[in-house]
Design a protein around this motif. Structure first.
Motif, short mmCIF file in Angstrom:
data_model
loop_
_atom_site.label_atom_id
_atom_site.label_comp_id
_atom_site.label_asym_id
_atom_site.label_seq_id
_atom_site.Cartn_x
_atom_site.Cartn_y
_atom_site.Cartn_z
N GLN A 12 -6.30 0.69 -2.67
CA GLN A 12 -5.10 0.00 -2.74
C GLN A 12 -5.09 -1.27 -1.98
N PRO B 72 -6.71 -5.49 -3.37
CA PRO B 72 -6.14 -5.88 -4.60
C PRO B 72 -7.05 -6.95 -5.40
N VAL C 120 0.77 -1.33 0.05
CA VAL C 120 -0.06 0.02 0.07
C VAL C 120 1.04 1.25 0.07
N ARG D 68 -6.36 4.69 -7.50
CA ARG D 68 -5.90 3.97 -6.64
C ARG D 68 -5.78 4.42 -5.22
#
Length: 290
Positions: free
Chosen positions: A48, A51, A8, A74
């Motif tokens: 983020q 995923p 992240v 994101r």
């Protein structure tokens, strides 16, 4: 940007969809036209921290031949969910405006198109051609609360949910310039304090009929409990009990059918109700600054 735990990154960023050598569209072995006339970009919002949802969304874009047109946004997870979601839609609109785009498709990663590409292109094109020149937004999927027919394939709506919509220039400008939870945003409190509560009371919002996109449950949601989940101990009127039904279940189709059933009433009341929210919002904002 520095990456933290689990990959992240500290800040939100934009990224293109990763090229897949096995995808005929990515490699150019198969060529297709754009999804809709004058559609300049497709944005997909995906946290983020999730995923697996990005992967699911990417697979759908590859299958539909949209992979070369998609730009992922994101963001990182926010403490205030409503504000964070609004921030994401605003960031996407601001990026589009900065690049000179006048019409984009905004997609959330749990959105699911329910028709093959050929059908999507045909129906979206027909809906765009039926819109008045002053239109702001076109929902591809939504939870209609008020609606009436403008054309057999097109509804004038006040709706919840923002998982798939086409934003025209006026909506892009509004999204980019309106701060999340702004007292000047025409919030329909019956929906909540979210971006869709504000968009429901904007002018010139329309929807395809029938809808061509729904939301799918991919985990990690505040609406993860089904209607008959044993965790619900209260009455049938608890809002939480119905959230899954209206977001991931059959609720959107049910709401669409009910909105159509009462469309003659909504034709008489929709604009009145929307303007009433605008008047209340202006009065509240004025009182707050007095």
């Amino acid at each position: 940007m520095r990456a933290g735990v689990s990959g992240v990154v500290e800040h939100a960023y934009f990224e293109s969809l990763v090229r897949d050598e096995g995808c005929d569209y990515c490699t150019g072995r198969r060529h297709v036209a754009t999804l809709a006339p004058d559609l300049t970009a497709i944005y997909c919002i995906s946290l983020q921290e999730q995923p697996h949802r990005t992967t699911k969304a990417a697979a759908q874009f590859h299958a539909l031949g949209l992979c070369r047109d998609v730009l992922f946004y994101r963001p990182v997870r926010g403490c205030d969910t409503d504000r964070a979601i609004w921030d994401s839609h605003r960031a996407v609109a601001a990026d589009a405006v900065a690049k000179g785009f006048a019409r984009i498709l905004v997609h959330e990663d749990d959105g699911l198109f329910t028709r093959p590409r050929e059908t999507l292109v045909r129906r979206i094109t027909a809906a765009l051609c039926a819109l008045p020149p002053t239109w702001w937004g076109l929902y591809l999927g939504h939870v209609p609360i008020q609606a009436y027919f403008l054309r057999p394939n097109l509804l004038r709506v006040r709706s919840g949910c923002t998982h798939a919509y086409i934003a025209n220039a006026p909506l892009l400008a509004w999204l980019a310039s309106t701060a999340p939870l702004s007292p000047e945003a025409p919030m329909w409190q019956w929906i909540g304090r979210s971006i869709d509560a504000a968009m429901s009371s904007l002018p010139e919002m329309y929807a395809m009929f029938p809808m061509i996109a729904v939301q799918r449950y991919l985990g990690e949601s505040g609406a993860d409990a089904c209607f008959d989940d044993p965790r619900w101990q209260g009455t049938l009127l608890e809002i939480g009990r119905w959230r899954y039904f209206f977001i991931y279940g059959r609720g959107p189709r049910f709401a669409e059918a009910m909105a159509v059933l009462f469309s003659p009433v909504h034709r008489l009341t929709l604009e009145w109700a929307r303007r009433r929210i605008e008047r209340v919002t202006r009065r509240t904002a004025t009182d707050a600054t007095a």
